[in-house]
Design an enzyme around this catalytic site. Structure first.
Site, short mmCIF file in Angstrom:
data_model
loop_
_atom_site.label_atom_id
_atom_site.label_comp_id
_atom_site.label_asym_id
_atom_site.label_seq_id
_atom_site.Cartn_x
_atom_site.Cartn_y
_atom_site.Cartn_z
CE LYS A 53 -26.40 -25.03 -22.20
NZ LYS A 53 -27.75 -25.60 -22.12
CD GLN A 97 -28.67 -28.61 -19.92
OE1 GLN A 97 -28.16 -27.50 -19.95
NE2 GLN A 97 -28.71 -29.38 -21.01
CG ASP A 120 -32.28 -22.26 -23.62
OD1 ASP A 120 -31.22 -22.08 -24.27
OD2 ASP A 120 -32.37 -23.08 -22.68
#
Ligand code: NAP
Length: 299
Positions: A53, A97, A120
């Site tokens: 990412k 994460q 997200d």
């Protein structure tokens, strides 16, 4: 013959478009999008994902910060870090994460992220807005699937879409989005899970079958009808002695068997996976422009 939904190529196109927009922002002296990622502990897979990412950010010209913490960090300390990022005007988007160590509540941490920075799309406010068909940050994998359907101009209105798997990051939002009004959406949706009886009765009736269960080769040819559109979200490592690494990635759909019966199909790898990162970048670009919460129309 089935058309392969080439997620790798489509993701490259999207990333190219983002890069172009960043160049324009820079030329006009605007603010370069900045994504921060929190990584706790030393899990190898998480590290690979988060590094991918960060690298993707760099490639399109974004700024990125990787905030690494020891696995012993307390929940309270981590929540303080989230608050600091929330208050930092230079950072537009924040991701955490997963998984987090057992002693830290994923809910508490994701719920603490300011919804405006929640690229997200896991915050209840974004999930709620999505469910109400309002502008929202949509979780990257479902968003990537929508983009793939859109760019291949796949008709969804009035189609029967069967989603197998009801996780909060894939199956559940996917079912809401496909049932929502507008394009891609306006489908009649069936959501299946572990307790669905006679699963194949539903999958056989699917015009569009979206599978996110995490069981390699789960969907076989006898479970689908001719002309089905297959979106395979699953990614599992399976042993493969012919590969240098000793493994290969396999989807939830038995690709070789199902390909001849389908009209469109995503390969694994190279289907949904690359679209996920491109969508995260897209959400970050939107966050830098405050597009979602200021009411600017989101594509
Ligand atoms: P998850 O949280 O483990 O959810 C799996 C879902 O499958 C659950 O809802 C479960 O039902 C359902 N399920 C399990 N066995 C089933 C069965 N026999 N029949 C019907 N439903 C069944 O997984 P996830 O996070 O959604 O991920 C699914 C897969 O997608 C994994 O392989 C993951 O690696 C992959 N993935 C890929 C991407 C990408 O970027 N391509 C992103 C995210 C995930 P219950 O709820 O009843 O337990």
């Amino acid at each position: 013959m089935a058309t392969i939904l080439d997620g790798k190529k489509t993701a490259e196109e999207i990333k190219g478009e983002i890069e172009e927009q960043v160049k324009q922002i820079k030329a006009q002296g605007g603010k370069v999008p900045h994504l921060a990622a929190i990584l706790v502990g030393n899990d190898g897979a998480s590290e690979t994902y988060v590094n991918n990412k960060v690298r993707a950010c760099e490639k399109v010209g974004f700024e990125s910060s990787l905030l690494r913490f020891d696995e012993n960090i307390s929940e309270e300390e981590l929540l303080t870090v989230v608050e600091e990022v929330n208050a930092n005007d230079d950072i537009d988007g924040l991701i955490v994460q997963l998984p987090l160590p057992q002693h830290i509540s994923v809910e508490k941490v994701t719920d603490r992220i300011r919804p405006e920075k929640d690229v997200d799309g896991f915050h209840p406010e974004n999930v709620g807005r999505m469910a109400k068909n309002l502008p929202a940050y949509i979780a990257a994998t479902p968003y990537g699937i929508l983009q793939l359907l859109k760019r291949y101009q796949i008709e969804t209105k009035g189609k029967h879409c069967v989603v197998v798997g009801r996780s909060h990051i894939v199956g559940s939002p996917m079912s809401i989005l496909m049932a929502g009004s507008g394009y891609p959406g306006d489908a009649t949706v069936t959501l299946c899970h572990r307790y669905t009886e006679n699963l194949e009765e539903f999958t056989k009736r699917a015009d569009i079958l979206i599978v996110a269960v995490g069981i390699p080769g789960f969907v076989t040819a006898d479970m689908v009808k001719e002309g089905v559109i297959i979106i395979d979200v699953g990614i599992t490592r399976v042993e493969d002695a012919s590969k240098k690494s000793g493994y290969r990635l396999k989807g939830d759909v038995d690709y070789e068997q199902v390909y001849p019966k389908s009209s469109f199909i995503t390969p694994v790898p190279g289907g949904v996976g690359p679209m996920t990162i491109a969508s995260l970048l897209w959400n970050t670009l939107l966050a830098a422009q405050d597009a979602v919460y200021s009411g600017i129309e989101v594509e």
